[in-house]
Design a protein around this motif. Structure first.
Motif, PDB file in Angstrom:
ATOM      1  N   TYR A 131       0.804  -1.232   0.000  1.00 18.01           N
ATOM      2  CA  TYR A 131       0.000   0.000   0.000  1.00 18.01           C
ATOM      3  C   TYR A 131       0.843   1.291   0.000  1.00 18.01           C
ATOM      4  O   TYR A 131       0.325   2.357   0.292  1.00 18.01           O
ATOM      5  CB  TYR A 131      -0.982   0.030   1.192  1.00 18.01           C
ATOM      6  CG  TYR A 131      -1.829  -1.218   1.282  1.00 18.01           C
ATOM      7  CD1 TYR A 131      -2.856  -1.465   0.362  1.00 18.01           C
ATOM      8  CD2 TYR A 131      -1.581  -2.177   2.258  1.00 18.01           C
ATOM      9  CE1 TYR A 131      -3.623  -2.627   0.436  1.00 18.01           C
ATOM     10  CE2 TYR A 131      -2.344  -3.343   2.340  1.00 18.01           C
ATOM     11  CZ  TYR A 131      -3.363  -3.560   1.416  1.00 18.01           C
ATOM     12  OH  TYR A 131      -4.117  -4.701   1.484  1.00 18.01           O
ATOM     13  N   PRO A 133       2.469   4.406  -1.717  1.00 15.77           N
ATOM     14  CA  PRO A 133       2.277   5.120  -2.984  1.00 15.77           C
ATOM     15  C   PRO A 133       3.620   5.367  -3.670  1.00 15.77           C
ATOM     16  O   PRO A 133       4.680   5.104  -3.101  1.00 15.77           O
ATOM     17  CB  PRO A 133       1.655   6.447  -2.537  1.00 15.77           C
ATOM     18  CG  PRO A 133       2.201   6.666  -1.162  1.00 15.77           C
ATOM     19  CD  PRO A 133       2.395   5.298  -0.553  1.00 15.77           C
ATOM     20  N   ASP A 208      -2.370  -2.170  -6.119  1.00 18.02           N
ATOM     21  CA  ASP A 208      -3.580  -1.619  -5.498  1.00 18.02           C
ATOM     22  C   ASP A 208      -4.557  -2.742  -5.133  1.00 18.02           C
ATOM     23  O   ASP A 208      -4.357  -3.914  -5.473  1.00 18.02           O
ATOM     24  CB  ASP A 208      -4.242  -0.572  -6.405  1.00 18.02           C
ATOM     25  CG  ASP A 208      -4.666  -1.133  -7.761  1.00 18.02           C
ATOM     26  OD1 ASP A 208      -4.981  -2.349  -7.835  1.00 18.02           O
ATOM     27  OD2 ASP A 208      -4.699  -0.377  -8.751  1.00 18.02           O
ATOM     28  N   GLN A 209      -5.605  -2.341  -4.451  1.00 20.30           N
ATOM     29  CA  GLN A 209      -6.584  -3.305  -3.936  1.00 20.30           C
ATOM     30  C   GLN A 209      -7.171  -4.185  -5.037  1.00 20.30           C
ATOM     31  O   GLN A 209      -7.322  -5.397  -4.874  1.00 20.30           O
ATOM     32  CB  GLN A 209      -7.690  -2.533  -3.218  1.00 20.30           C
ATOM     33  CG  GLN A 209      -8.619  -3.411  -2.407  1.00 20.30           C
ATOM     34  CD  GLN A 209      -9.692  -2.577  -1.724  1.00 20.30           C
ATOM     35  OE1 GLN A 209     -10.406  -1.816  -2.363  1.00 20.30           O
ATOM     36  NE2 GLN A 209      -9.808  -2.726  -0.412  1.00 20.30           N
ATOM     37  N   GLN A 210      -7.463  -3.575  -6.166  1.00 21.93           N
ATOM     38  CA  GLN A 210      -8.062  -4.314  -7.288  1.00 21.93           C
ATOM     39  C   GLN A 210      -7.125  -5.425  -7.785  1.00 21.93           C
ATOM     40  O   GLN A 210      -7.551  -6.558  -8.015  1.00 21.93           O
ATOM     41  CB  GLN A 210      -8.372  -3.329  -8.422  1.00 21.93           C
ATOM     42  CG  GLN A 210      -9.244  -3.915  -9.504  1.00 21.93           C
ATOM     43  CD  GLN A 210      -9.477  -2.919 -10.640  1.00 21.93           C
ATOM     44  OE1 GLN A 210      -9.102  -1.747 -10.565  1.00 21.93           O
ATOM     45  NE2 GLN A 210     -10.100  -3.381 -11.704  1.00 21.93           N
ATOM     46  N   ASP A 241      -7.621  -8.255   1.592  1.00 21.19           N
ATOM     47  CA  ASP A 241      -7.591  -7.975   0.149  1.00 21.19           C
ATOM     48  C   ASP A 241      -7.141  -9.153  -0.711  1.00 21.19           C
ATOM     49  O   ASP A 241      -7.434  -9.199  -1.904  1.00 21.19           O
ATOM     50  CB  ASP A 241      -6.689  -6.760  -0.132  1.00 21.19           C
ATOM     51  CG  ASP A 241      -7.370  -5.446   0.239  1.00 21.19           C
ATOM     52  OD1 ASP A 241      -8.620  -5.419   0.273  1.00 21.19           O
ATOM     53  OD2 ASP A 241      -6.665  -4.452   0.495  1.00 21.19           O
TER      54      ASP A 241
END
Length: 278
Positions: A131, A133, A208-210, A241
């Motif tokens: 997570y 960035p 990312d989460q997806q 997740d």
């Protein structure tokens, strides 16, 4: 029991990759060990003897760390590092692996599982960074300034080796001279600071989460209860997740669990493997 051992530098994807490959003739499974940021395969030194008894073990220094190349023409993104490892496995004729990634190595393991799921039997995430960035734009722009590598060196020097080691372990009494030297060695050469400058520029954000939710590989998450670098809350979030994840927390351990609790980590992995293959 017959073992063969090979260590070498090999040119892959525009950089020199250093690896050590312990082959056990009785073994059917291959572990790939991936270390964290500002570290090297040295961090798995206590786990390797436990693993080579039953498994093939490939340890890799991720560029620009350890004994791997520090080319400033190489793209130091996680996706490119993941692809570099996929190419290394092809070169070694290894077509199914168990990835065990510590910290940044965990994020690269997730990238491999995302990019080439058929290659990965299981992913073991040891206090895996997640997570994060991308670097902020002003820092990326600054990385083009000619003196930026000097800034990186000063910044890392200011935080200091001792303070960093104390931050990553729970039991500070385990820090000895061998450990200090092992973690200091990669930073005695200036080339690494130029490569880290490129990494500031190249490192994309973490998956990312997806993307995490699309990973169908079984994932075993092992966390130190007192991790101050990647807190347990990240492990709990990852467990939610990743579709097929199990989280195990090791008490009285910090971030550097392969060093601090090798036996415990190994027994959690073996127990999980038995369950998955039951």
């Amino acid at each position: 029991m017959d073992h063969t051992y090979k260590k070498e530098h090999t040119a892959i994807n525009g950089n020199e990759i250093y690896y050590e490959f312990f082959k056990n003739d009785q073994a059917s499974q291959t572990f790939v060990l991936l270390h964290g940021f500002l570290s090297s395969s040295f961090s798995f030194r206590r786990m390797i003897p436990l693993m080579t008894k039953k498994y093939n073990v490939l340890i890799v220094d991720l560029p620009p760390f350890g004994k791997s190349g520090k080319s400033i023409r190489y793209k130091y993104s996680y996706e490119n590092m993941a692809n570099t490892l996929i190419l290394l496995l092809e070169k070694l004729n290894v077509n199914k692996v168990i990835l065990a990634g510590h910290s940044m190595g965990g994020q690269i393991s997730l990238n491999i599982a995302y990019l080439k799921p058929e290659l990965v039997e299981l992913t073991v995430l040891l206090c895996s960074s997640s997570y994060l960035p991308r670097m902020k734009k002003p820092l990326i722009y600054s990385s083009y300034l000619p003196f930026f590598p000097v800034y990186v060196k000063r910044y890392l020097g200011k935080s200091g080796l001792e303070a960093n080691l104390q931050n990553v372990v729970y039991n500070r009494e385990m820090i000895d001279e061998e450990m200090r030297q092992g973690y200091l060695e990669p930073f005695l050469h200036n080339e690494i600071f130029r490569a880290l400058t490129r990494m500031v520029r190249d490192r994309e954000g973490d998956l990312d989460q997806q993307k995490l939710r699309s990973i169908q590989t079984p994932c075993l998450l092992i966390w130190g209860e007192h991790d101050r670098v990647v807190p347990l809350s990240i492990g709990k979030r990852l467990k939610e997740d990743l579709p097929h994840a199990e989280l195990v927390v090791i008490p009285e351990a910090g971030h550097l669990i392969p060093e601090e609790k090798p036996q415990e980590v190994m027994s959690v992995i073996e127990k999980y493997l038995n369950k998955v293959h039951a």
